[in-house]
Design an enzyme around this catalytic site. Sequence first.
Site, PDB file in Angstrom:
ATOM      1  N   ARG A   1       5.196   7.487  -5.110  1.00 14.71           N
ATOM      2  CA  ARG A   1       5.118   6.695  -6.339  1.00 14.71           C
ATOM      3  C   ARG A   1       5.834   7.407  -7.487  1.00 14.71           C
ATOM      4  O   ARG A   1       6.453   6.767  -8.341  1.00 14.71           O
ATOM      5  CB  ARG A   1       3.658   6.403  -6.669  1.00 14.71           C
ATOM      6  CG  ARG A   1       2.929   5.620  -5.572  1.00 14.71           C
ATOM      7  CD  ARG A   1       1.593   5.080  -6.041  1.00 14.71           C
ATOM      8  NE  ARG A   1       0.627   6.115  -6.337  1.00 14.71           N
ATOM      9  CZ  ARG A   1      -0.282   6.590  -5.471  1.00 14.71           C
ATOM     10  NH1 ARG A   1      -0.298   6.121  -4.213  1.00 14.71           N
ATOM     11  NH2 ARG A   1      -1.143   7.515  -5.820  1.00 14.71           N
TER      12      ARG A   1
ATOM     13  N   ILE B   1       0.878  -1.174   0.000  1.00 10.58           N
ATOM     14  CA  ILE B   1       0.000   0.000   0.000  1.00 10.58           C
ATOM     15  C   ILE B   1       0.912   1.219   0.000  1.00 10.58           C
ATOM     16  O   ILE B   1       1.624   1.472   0.968  1.00 10.58           O
ATOM     17  CB  ILE B   1      -0.919   0.015   1.239  1.00 10.58           C
ATOM     18  CG1 ILE B   1      -1.814  -1.215   1.238  1.00 10.58           C
ATOM     19  CG2 ILE B   1      -1.765   1.283   1.248  1.00 10.58           C
ATOM     20  CD1 ILE B   1      -2.654  -1.367   2.491  1.00 10.58           C
ATOM     21  N   SER B   2       0.885   1.952  -1.080  1.00  9.45           N
ATOM     22  CA  SER B   2       1.714   3.157  -1.199  1.00  9.45           C
ATOM     23  C   SER B   2       0.770   4.353  -1.268  1.00  9.45           C
ATOM     24  O   SER B   2       0.279   4.723  -2.338  1.00  9.45           O
ATOM     25  CB  SER B   2       2.576   3.069  -2.465  1.00  9.45           C
ATOM     26  OG  SER B   2       3.380   4.209  -2.600  1.00  9.45           O
ATOM     27  N   PRO B   3       0.476   4.976  -0.135  1.00  8.09           N
ATOM     28  CA  PRO B   3      -0.602   5.968  -0.089  1.00  8.09           C
ATOM     29  C   PRO B   3      -0.287   7.314  -0.738  1.00  8.09           C
ATOM     30  O   PRO B   3      -1.203   8.039  -1.112  1.00  8.09           O
ATOM     31  CB  PRO B   3      -0.846   6.145   1.410  1.00  8.09           C
ATOM     32  CG  PRO B   3       0.450   5.792   2.052  1.00  8.09           C
ATOM     33  CD  PRO B   3       1.050   4.721   1.198  1.00  8.09           C
TER      34      PRO B   3
END
Length: 199
Positions: free
Chosen positions: A27, A20-22
């Site tokens: 990113r 999970i890359s919030p």
Amino acid sequence: IADICKELDGTYDVVLVPIISPFAQSRRRARECLGERFYEIYFKAGLDYVVKQDAKGLYAKARNNIIKDLIGFSKDGVPYEAPVRPDFIVDAQNEDPENSVNSLYDFVCAQLNNKVQAMSIGVIIQARMGSTRFPGKVLKPVLGKPLLAYLVDRVRLCEHVSKIVIATSEHSGDDAIEEFCLNSGVDCFRGSENDVLDR
């Protein structure tokens, strides 16, 4: 994680990072680090659906304030910034799981195929006339054609191969192989007779 993936470049064809890359900024940094080798895959699902699929009961614990920082859910947790232009979307909420797996697999294979098409691939064929059991076997004719010619013809059928080199030794007995290469339009390299790796 992006730095680790960069270190693995050239070791693996595909490195999957299921996290999970919030943050969109994180990113973006990963894409800058990895360049065209980075693909953002968005597993898309509404919060209600995710809560229903929660096998670990994390959302129930967050509701009861046992977990206070659940991403995208807890009041004190960080928000989840959904990708705006991901490279691929898996619609987990509306797709059958088998279809999701197949579509993701097809996407990965397509990217690999694109890279293969852009690569210049060479094939080295090791061949020499010396053999204790069957001397000169590589040029022995079968149905009027040397065995080595059959191998070269097969390799030429490979779609992505752009260059073929036949590696033989500097021994005079292998002059015939160099002559074969000249007549067949194949590059020839001559090196050590005993050190195959060096050749």
